[in-house]
Design an enzyme around this catalytic site. Structure first.
Site, PDB file in Angstrom:
ATOM      1  N   ASP A  26       0.835  -1.205   0.000  1.00 12.70           N
ATOM      2  CA  ASP A  26       0.000   0.000   0.000  1.00 12.70           C
ATOM      3  C   ASP A  26       0.870   1.257   0.000  1.00 12.70           C
ATOM      4  OD1 ASP A  26      -2.363   1.380  -0.038  1.00 12.70           O
ATOM      5  OD2 ASP A  26      -2.792   1.151   2.089  1.00 12.70           O
ATOM      6  N   ASN A  74     -10.987  -3.032  -5.337  1.00 13.75           N
ATOM      7  CA  ASN A  74     -10.277  -1.994  -6.105  1.00 13.75           C
ATOM      8  C   ASN A  74     -10.983  -1.629  -7.418  1.00 13.75           C
ATOM      9  OD1 ASN A  74      -6.979  -3.048  -4.972  1.00 13.75           O
ATOM     10  ND2 ASN A  74      -8.197  -1.298  -4.291  1.00 13.75           N
TER      11      ASN A  74
HETATM   12  C1  IPE Z   1      -5.393  -2.847  -0.214  1.00 13.22           C
HETATM   13  O1  IPE Z   1      -5.086  -1.514  -0.367  1.00 13.22           O
HETATM   14  C2  IPE Z   1      -5.360  -3.536  -1.549  1.00 13.22           C
HETATM   15  C3  IPE Z   1      -4.045  -3.708  -2.156  1.00 13.22           C
HETATM   16  C4  IPE Z   1      -2.909  -3.350  -1.622  1.00 13.22           C
HETATM   17  C5  IPE Z   1      -4.052  -4.355  -3.443  1.00 13.22           C
HETATM   18  P1  IPE Z   1      -6.215  -0.399  -0.545  1.00 13.22           P
HETATM   19  O2  IPE Z   1      -5.494   0.880  -0.711  1.00 13.22           O
HETATM   20  O3  IPE Z   1      -7.150  -0.795  -1.627  1.00 13.22           O
HETATM   21  O4  IPE Z   1      -6.979  -0.488   0.848  1.00 13.22           O
HETATM   22  P2  IPE Z   1      -7.928   0.552   1.584  1.00 13.22           P
HETATM   23  O5  IPE Z   1      -8.955   0.999   0.592  1.00 13.22           O
HETATM   24  O6  IPE Z   1      -7.067   1.688   2.041  1.00 13.22           O
HETATM   25  O7  IPE Z   1      -8.495  -0.203   2.748  1.00 13.22           O
HETATM   26  C1  IPE Z   2      -1.505   0.236  -3.408  1.00 19.52           C
HETATM   27  O1  IPE Z   2      -1.339   1.606  -3.456  1.00 19.52           O
HETATM   28  C2  IPE Z   2      -1.757  -0.337  -4.775  1.00 19.52           C
HETATM   29  C3  IPE Z   2      -3.120  -0.849  -4.987  1.00 19.52           C
HETATM   30  C4  IPE Z   2      -4.073  -0.847  -4.097  1.00 19.52           C
HETATM   31  C5  IPE Z   2      -3.415  -1.377  -6.288  1.00 19.52           C
HETATM   32  P1  IPE Z   2      -2.579   2.608  -3.436  1.00 19.52           P
HETATM   33  O2  IPE Z   2      -2.964   2.904  -4.839  1.00 19.52           O
HETATM   34  O3  IPE Z   2      -3.676   2.087  -2.579  1.00 19.52           O
HETATM   35  O4  IPE Z   2      -1.897   3.877  -2.773  1.00 19.52           O
HETATM   36  P2  IPE Z   2      -2.531   4.893  -1.738  1.00 19.52           P
HETATM   37  O5  IPE Z   2      -3.136   4.092  -0.629  1.00 19.52           O
HETATM   38  O6  IPE Z   2      -3.575   5.675  -2.500  1.00 19.52           O
HETATM   39  O7  IPE Z   2      -1.382   5.742  -1.302  1.00 19.52           O
HETATM   40 MG    MG Z   3      -4.132   2.307  -0.620  1.00 23.34          MG
END
Ligand code: IPE
Ligand code: IPE
Ligand code: MG
Length: 246
Positions: A26, A74
Site C-alpha cells: 500500500d 479496487n
Molecule cells: C489494499 O489496499 C489492496 C491492495 C494493496 C491491493 P487499498 O489501498 O485498496 O486499501 P484501503 O482501501 O485503504 O483499505
Molecule cells: C496500493 O497503493 C496499490 C493498490 C491498491 C493497487 P494505493 O494505490 O492504494 O496507494 P494509496 O493508498 O492511495 O497511497
Molecule cells: Mg491504498
C-alpha cells in the site's frame, strides 16, 4: 541487539523461521502525490519494488511470498486507474517471467482472476503453467482477491459437493476448508506485512491470518526494499508465537 540480515550477501538460510510472508503493498498513490506525480507513477515504482522484494524473498530463504496487487474492492477506483493497473500487470508478467523461471520460482495466483480480461487470463494461465514444474519458492500474486469472496467461493464449492453426496456435512472442517482455499498447498501464513502506515487487513487473507504475526510499517510500498523485508523478518524472529497454548 537483533542481528541484521544482509540479504544480498546471504550464504546460508537465515534463522528467521518464516516460511510464508504476505504483503499488503500500500501507498503507491501517496508516494506519487508527495512527488507531484500522477498515481500511475506510484504504481510503476511499485512494480520496481515487487521486483526487488521478490529477489530479496528468494535470498532470504522464504518458501512463499504472497503479494496483494488488486483487491476485489479496487474495482471501485476510476476506470482509468484500473486500466493502468491491469496494463502494468500485463507488462510485468511479460517482462519478468523469464527471470522468475530462470530462478526456479513458481508463480501462483490467488483471487478470482478469471474475471479479468480474457487475454490477461490467458497470459496468466500460460505463465503459471510454465513455472508450475519449478522447485523454487512460490510468488503468489493476489488478483481480484478478497478474503470474503474467497470464503464465499469455498462455501459454494463445499455446498455443491455436499449436495452431490461427495462430502458429508460433518466432514466440512478446517482441513476441508483449507484445501478449498486459493492458498491450498501453500505453507501456513507466518507474517503479514502492510506498508504505508494503514493498520487494517482490507479483506486480505482473513482465514489465513488467524495466527499470522502482523507487521505494520510507515514505509510507502515503492520505497520498500530488501532491508525493509529483512527488518520485518528480524521483528518476526523475536515474536513469541503461542497459537493459544502456553
Ligand atoms: C489494499 O489496499 C489492496 C491492495 C494493496 C491491493 P487499498 O489501498 O485498496 O486499501 P484501503 O482501501 O485503504 O483499505
Ligand atoms: C496500493 O497503493 C496499490 C493498490 C491498491 C493497487 P494505493 O494505490 O492504494 O496507494 P494509496 O493508498 O492511495 O497511497
Ligand atoms: Mg491504498
Amino acid at each position: 541487539m537483533a542481528s541484521q540480515i544482509q540479504p544480498d550477501h546471504l550464504q546460508v538460510a537465515p534463522d528467521h523461521g518464516a516460511r510464508h510472508v504476505a504483503i499488503i503493498m500500500d501507498g503507491n498513490g501517496r508516494w506519487a502525490k508527495k512527488r507531484f506525480l500522477p498515481r500511475i507513477a506510484g504504481h510503476r515504482a511499485g512494480v520496481e519494488a515487487v521486483r526487488r522484494v521478490s529477489r530479496a524473498a528468494r535470498e532470504l530463504g522464504l518458501e512463499c511470498l504472497t503479494l496483494y496487487a488488486f483487491s476485489s474492492e479496487n474495482w471501485k477506483r476510476p476506470a482509468s486507474e484500473v486500466a493502468d493497473l491491469m496494463g502494468l500487470l500485463r507488462h510485468f508478467i511479460q517482462a519478468d517471467l523469464d527471470e522468475f523461471h530462470a530462478n526456479g520460482v513458481r508463480l501462483r495466483i490467488i483471487g478470482n482472476y478469471r474475471a479479468l480480461d480474457a487475454s490477461l487470463v490467458q497470459l496468466i494461465d500460460a505463465a503459471v503453467a510454465r513455472t508450475a514444474g519449478n522447485s523454487g519458492p512460490v510468488i503468489a500474486i493476489a488478483l481480484n482477491y478478497g478474503g470474503q469472496d474467497e470464503l464465499v467461493r469455498v462455501a459454494q464449492t463445499l455446498a455443491q459437493r455436499a449436495v452431490a453426496g461427495d462430502i458429508a456435512v460433518d466432514d466440512i472442517g478446517i482441513e476441508a476448508i483449507d484445501a478449498c482455499l486459493d492458498t491450498a498447498e501453500l505453507p501456513p501464513l507466518d507474517l503479514l506485512i502492510r506498508t504505508s502506515g494503514e493498520q487494517r487487513l482490507s479483506n486480505f487473507m482473513l482465514w489465513q491470518a488467524a495466527y499470522a504475526e502482523l507487521y505494520f510499517t510507515d514505509i510507502l510500498w515503492p520505497d520498500f526494499d530488501s532491508a525493509a523485508l529483512a527488518a520485518a523478518l528480524d521483528a518476526f524472529r523475536l515474536r513469541d508465537r503461542r497459537f493459544g497454548g502456553l
